[in-house]
Design a protein around this motif. Sequence first.
Motif, PDB file in Angstrom:
ATOM      1  N   THR A  33     -19.822   6.023 -14.980  1.00 35.67           N
ATOM      2  CA  THR A  33     -19.330   5.117 -16.008  1.00 35.67           C
ATOM      3  C   THR A  33     -19.922   3.728 -15.841  1.00 35.67           C
ATOM      4  O   THR A  33     -20.362   3.103 -16.816  1.00 35.67           O
ATOM      5  CB  THR A  33     -17.794   5.038 -15.984  1.00 35.67           C
ATOM      6  OG1 THR A  33     -17.247   6.337 -16.210  1.00 35.67           O
ATOM      7  CG2 THR A  33     -17.278   4.088 -17.058  1.00 35.67           C
ATOM      8  N   ILE A  34     -19.959   3.231 -14.607  1.00 38.00           N
ATOM      9  CA  ILE A  34     -20.581   1.928 -14.360  1.00 38.00           C
ATOM     10  C   ILE A  34     -22.066   1.979 -14.691  1.00 38.00           C
ATOM     11  O   ILE A  34     -22.616   1.093 -15.363  1.00 38.00           O
ATOM     12  CB  ILE A  34     -20.365   1.495 -12.895  1.00 38.00           C
ATOM     13  CG1 ILE A  34     -18.879   1.283 -12.629  1.00 38.00           C
ATOM     14  CG2 ILE A  34     -21.142   0.209 -12.591  1.00 38.00           C
ATOM     15  CD1 ILE A  34     -18.545   1.012 -11.169  1.00 38.00           C
ATOM     16  N   GLY A  35     -22.731   3.043 -14.232  1.00 36.08           N
ATOM     17  CA  GLY A  35     -24.141   3.198 -14.554  1.00 36.08           C
ATOM     18  C   GLY A  35     -24.396   3.333 -16.039  1.00 36.08           C
ATOM     19  O   GLY A  35     -25.366   2.784 -16.571  1.00 36.08           O
ATOM     20  N   ILE A  79     -30.842   5.753 -16.127  1.00 37.29           N
ATOM     21  CA  ILE A  79     -30.236   4.738 -15.257  1.00 37.29           C
ATOM     22  C   ILE A  79     -28.845   5.137 -14.791  1.00 37.29           C
ATOM     23  O   ILE A  79     -28.461   4.886 -13.644  1.00 37.29           O
ATOM     24  CB  ILE A  79     -30.220   3.376 -15.976  1.00 37.29           C
ATOM     25  CG1 ILE A  79     -31.662   2.870 -16.153  1.00 37.29           C
ATOM     26  CG2 ILE A  79     -29.388   2.354 -15.208  1.00 37.29           C
ATOM     27  CD1 ILE A  79     -31.777   1.552 -16.865  1.00 37.29           C
ATOM     28  N   LEU A  80     -28.057   5.782 -15.658  1.00 31.73           N
ATOM     29  CA  LEU A  80     -26.696   6.131 -15.239  1.00 31.73           C
ATOM     30  C   LEU A  80     -26.691   7.115 -14.076  1.00 31.73           C
ATOM     31  O   LEU A  80     -25.794   7.090 -13.228  1.00 31.73           O
ATOM     32  CB  LEU A  80     -25.877   6.648 -16.415  1.00 31.73           C
ATOM     33  CG  LEU A  80     -26.176   8.013 -17.036  1.00 31.73           C
ATOM     34  CD1 LEU A  80     -25.462   9.135 -16.311  1.00 31.73           C
ATOM     35  CD2 LEU A  80     -25.778   8.019 -18.506  1.00 31.73           C
ATOM     36  N   THR A  81     -27.709   7.990 -14.005  1.00 28.76           N
ATOM     37  CA  THR A  81     -27.760   8.958 -12.896  1.00 28.76           C
ATOM     38  C   THR A  81     -28.182   8.312 -11.588  1.00 28.76           C
ATOM     39  O   THR A  81     -27.994   8.900 -10.518  1.00 28.76           O
ATOM     40  CB  THR A  81     -28.735  10.104 -13.229  1.00 28.76           C
ATOM     41  OG1 THR A  81     -30.062   9.571 -13.401  1.00 28.76           O
ATOM     42  CG2 THR A  81     -28.324  10.818 -14.497  1.00 28.76           C
ATOM     43  N   LEU A  82     -28.748   7.116 -11.641  1.00 31.33           N
ATOM     44  CA  LEU A  82     -29.168   6.421 -10.422  1.00 31.33           C
ATOM     45  C   LEU A  82     -28.026   5.690  -9.740  1.00 31.33           C
ATOM     46  O   LEU A  82     -28.164   5.270  -8.586  1.00 31.33           O
ATOM     47  CB  LEU A  82     -30.281   5.419 -10.749  1.00 31.33           C
ATOM     48  CG  LEU A  82     -31.639   6.005 -11.151  1.00 31.33           C
ATOM     49  CD1 LEU A  82     -32.579   4.878 -11.581  1.00 31.33           C
ATOM     50  CD2 LEU A  82     -32.249   6.789 -10.001  1.00 31.33           C
ATOM     51  N   PHE A  83     -26.915   5.511 -10.445  1.00 35.62           N
ATOM     52  CA  PHE A  83     -25.855   4.661  -9.896  1.00 35.62           C
ATOM     53  C   PHE A  83     -25.053   5.333  -8.795  1.00 35.62           C
ATOM     54  O   PHE A  83     -24.190   4.706  -8.196  1.00 35.62           O
ATOM     55  CB  PHE A  83     -24.944   4.156 -11.028  1.00 35.62           C
ATOM     56  CG  PHE A  83     -25.286   2.757 -11.434  1.00 35.62           C
ATOM     57  CD1 PHE A  83     -24.459   1.699 -11.121  1.00 35.62           C
ATOM     58  CD2 PHE A  83     -26.477   2.489 -12.091  1.00 35.62           C
ATOM     59  CE1 PHE A  83     -24.792   0.407 -11.475  1.00 35.62           C
ATOM     60  CE2 PHE A  83     -26.826   1.205 -12.454  1.00 35.62           C
ATOM     61  CZ  PHE A  83     -25.976   0.160 -12.141  1.00 35.62           C
ATOM     62  N   THR A  84     -25.317   6.599  -8.517  1.00 35.26           N
ATOM     63  CA  THR A  84     -24.699   7.196  -7.329  1.00 35.26           C
ATOM     64  C   THR A  84     -25.285   6.591  -6.057  1.00 35.26           C
ATOM     65  O   THR A  84     -24.728   6.762  -4.976  1.00 35.26           O
ATOM     66  CB  THR A  84     -24.927   8.713  -7.330  1.00 35.26           C
ATOM     67  OG1 THR A  84     -26.331   8.987  -7.496  1.00 35.26           O
ATOM     68  CG2 THR A  84     -24.149   9.371  -8.449  1.00 35.26           C
ATOM     69  N   LEU A  85     -26.402   5.871  -6.184  1.00 35.43           N
ATOM     70  CA  LEU A  85     -26.958   5.141  -5.045  1.00 35.43           C
ATOM     71  C   LEU A  85     -26.191   3.862  -4.754  1.00 35.43           C
ATOM     72  O   LEU A  85     -26.190   3.366  -3.627  1.00 35.43           O
ATOM     73  CB  LEU A  85     -28.425   4.787  -5.305  1.00 35.43           C
ATOM     74  CG  LEU A  85     -29.464   5.889  -5.100  1.00 35.43           C
ATOM     75  CD1 LEU A  85     -30.836   5.390  -5.535  1.00 35.43           C
ATOM     76  CD2 LEU A  85     -29.488   6.337  -3.650  1.00 35.43           C
ATOM     77  N   PHE A  86     -25.542   3.305  -5.786  1.00 34.32           N
ATOM     78  CA  PHE A  86     -24.881   2.015  -5.655  1.00 34.32           C
ATOM     79  C   PHE A  86     -23.368   2.128  -5.529  1.00 34.32           C
ATOM     80  O   PHE A  86     -22.727   1.266  -4.936  1.00 34.32           O
ATOM     81  CB  PHE A  86     -25.232   1.126  -6.850  1.00 34.32           C
ATOM     82  CG  PHE A  86     -26.704   0.960  -7.059  1.00 34.32           C
ATOM     83  CD1 PHE A  86     -27.446   0.132  -6.233  1.00 34.32           C
ATOM     84  CD2 PHE A  86     -27.365   1.653  -8.068  1.00 34.32           C
ATOM     85  CE1 PHE A  86     -28.816  -0.017  -6.419  1.00 34.32           C
ATOM     86  CE2 PHE A  86     -28.722   1.512  -8.256  1.00 34.32           C
ATOM     87  CZ  PHE A  86     -29.456   0.669  -7.422  1.00 34.32           C
ATOM     88  N   VAL A  87     -22.792   3.163  -6.125  1.00 32.68           N
ATOM     89  CA  VAL A  87     -21.341   3.372  -6.054  1.00 32.68           C
ATOM     90  C   VAL A  87     -21.097   4.616  -5.220  1.00 32.68           C
ATOM     91  O   VAL A  87     -21.337   5.733  -5.675  1.00 32.68           O
ATOM     92  CB  VAL A  87     -20.723   3.531  -7.461  1.00 32.68           C
ATOM     93  CG1 VAL A  87     -19.211   3.712  -7.349  1.00 32.68           C
ATOM     94  CG2 VAL A  87     -21.054   2.323  -8.322  1.00 32.68           C
ATOM     95  N   PRO A  88     -20.653   4.461  -3.963  1.00 30.05           N
ATOM     96  CA  PRO A  88     -20.511   5.629  -3.076  1.00 30.05           C
ATOM     97  C   PRO A  88     -19.401   6.557  -3.536  1.00 30.05           C
ATOM     98  O   PRO A  88     -18.422   6.144  -4.147  1.00 30.05           O
ATOM     99  CB  PRO A  88     -20.189   4.994  -1.724  1.00 30.05           C
ATOM    100  CG  PRO A  88     -19.554   3.682  -2.066  1.00 30.05           C
ATOM    101  CD  PRO A  88     -20.244   3.208  -3.310  1.00 30.05           C
ATOM    102  N   ALA A  89     -19.582   7.833  -3.245  1.00 27.23           N
ATOM    103  CA  ALA A  89     -18.578   8.853  -3.538  1.00 27.23           C
ATOM    104  C   ALA A  89     -17.905   9.268  -2.244  1.00 27.23           C
ATOM    105  O   ALA A  89     -18.566   9.494  -1.230  1.00 27.23           O
ATOM    106  CB  ALA A  89     -19.224  10.060  -4.210  1.00 27.23           C
ATOM    107  N   SER A  90     -16.590   9.375  -2.267  1.00 23.69           N
ATOM    108  CA  SER A  90     -15.839   9.746  -1.075  1.00 23.69           C
ATOM    109  C   SER A  90     -16.047  11.207  -0.732  1.00 23.69           C
ATOM    110  O   SER A  90     -16.117  12.072  -1.620  1.00 23.69           O
ATOM    111  CB  SER A  90     -14.349   9.480  -1.284  1.00 23.69           C
ATOM    112  OG  SER A  90     -13.598   9.976  -0.197  1.00 23.69           O
ATOM    113  N   THR A  91     -16.171  11.502   0.539  1.00 22.37           N
ATOM    114  CA  THR A  91     -16.297  12.892   0.982  1.00 22.37           C
ATOM    115  C   THR A  91     -14.961  13.452   1.428  1.00 22.37           C
ATOM    116  O   THR A  91     -14.879  14.585   1.882  1.00 22.37           O
ATOM    117  CB  THR A  91     -17.291  12.990   2.158  1.00 22.37           C
ATOM    118  OG1 THR A  91     -16.838  12.150   3.220  1.00 22.37           O
ATOM    119  CG2 THR A  91     -18.675  12.564   1.723  1.00 22.37           C
TER     120      THR A  91
END
Length: 425
Positions: free
Chosen positions: A342-344, A381-393
């Motif tokens: 969403t941010i991306g 660009i939206l698919t790249l934002f997993t580099l900037f917004v971490p996902a919890s494991t």
Amino acid sequence: MSQRRVSLLMLVCSLVGGVIGFLVGEVMLGKLSGEIPQWLLMGLYFGQYAFFVGLMCLIAEMISPRLNGVGWKQRYLGFSWKMLVPSTFLMVGAVALLLQLLYGSSFQQASGANNIIMVLDTSGSMQSSDPDNQLFKAAADMVQRMDNDMNIAVVTFHDQTNVLQPLTELNSQAAKDEVVKKLLQYPRTDGGTRIDLALQAGLDQLQANQMANSTVVLMSDGYSDLDVPAALAPYKQNQVIVHTVGMSQIDADGTALLQKIAAETGGSYFNVEHADQMTGIFGQIYDMSRTDRNIVSERTGATEDSMFYAITRVVSVLIIGALLGLALGLIFDNRHLAKSFTIGGAVSGLLAGLVLEMGLSSIDLLDMVVRLLACSLLAVILTLFTLFVPASTSGGASFAKRRLNTRQSPRALDAGNQSSKRFDL
């Protein structure tokens, strides 16, 4: 524990989906523009675009579940397929539809003209520049093309003016035929060129009826002295566009005057090299008068330089981008990815909106390139934002798992949380 990851396969697949959505969208713009309302067209445009991006991202994660984990593929892939159409085509399309209604609303300028006033030069010079009377044939053809909700008035002028047809509604073929008959049977006249009187006569027709949603088409091959600011002040005050048609090879000074009139009122100037071109030019003018603004096409007329509509376009694409990101999060049933995408999507939507606002022009091929660039930016660009917004494991990443866990016993809940550590991001 949180991790920053990016799926190169999803990036590539998302770009492919964006290009497919662009191509389908171009076909829709070419086939459906003018055939269906702009709000419906934009809803379908962005709905199908979001669908293809979502579809390709889902396929990428199926092949290599790098972002959502192997556990998602094993347990929730069926749910993702069920969410694909509602989350993309329906949700994004519905919001795009509403945003287009806002963008196309007449806060500053009517989207399309309901009244067209044709102001036609019948001075003596027209007998040599238009020996076959193509001007009136072109005007008659334009009347035949008009929709039944249109109103038409025809004013002729030389050194005097004549109201050939007062403003009337073209609500039937009989009404059109009556106006066409007057045009085709109008006799040749002589005299000088008084554009000042012509503009005043056109204004009189509007003031006697209604100024809103009106366009004036002024055709002349000559020049006359004119106090441009004074003559155009009522037109500009009521946001009435004046499109002008002239013959530069006949009178350069007249051409400059017509260009100025069009520019001052937000209209366009059309140059005629041969009289038989006038039918095509009048057709273009009519199409322009009936074309509503849409989010992915050039904005023309009095609102061309409007900051309000510029901001509205950019914000609309930003919202669409953010919704596209949220749709991916819903498809994958993962609240951490939903946040990242969403941010991306908001960032990519902002960039895509700026590209559309600054890049669109009156050149069809260039506009296609601009839309392709905007669609590509929005998808990548939206698919790249997993580099900037971490996902919890840790557990709890999935909306569905959270709902499931609330129905389990404490012992099962604890076991589920332990299990989720192996599958969640």
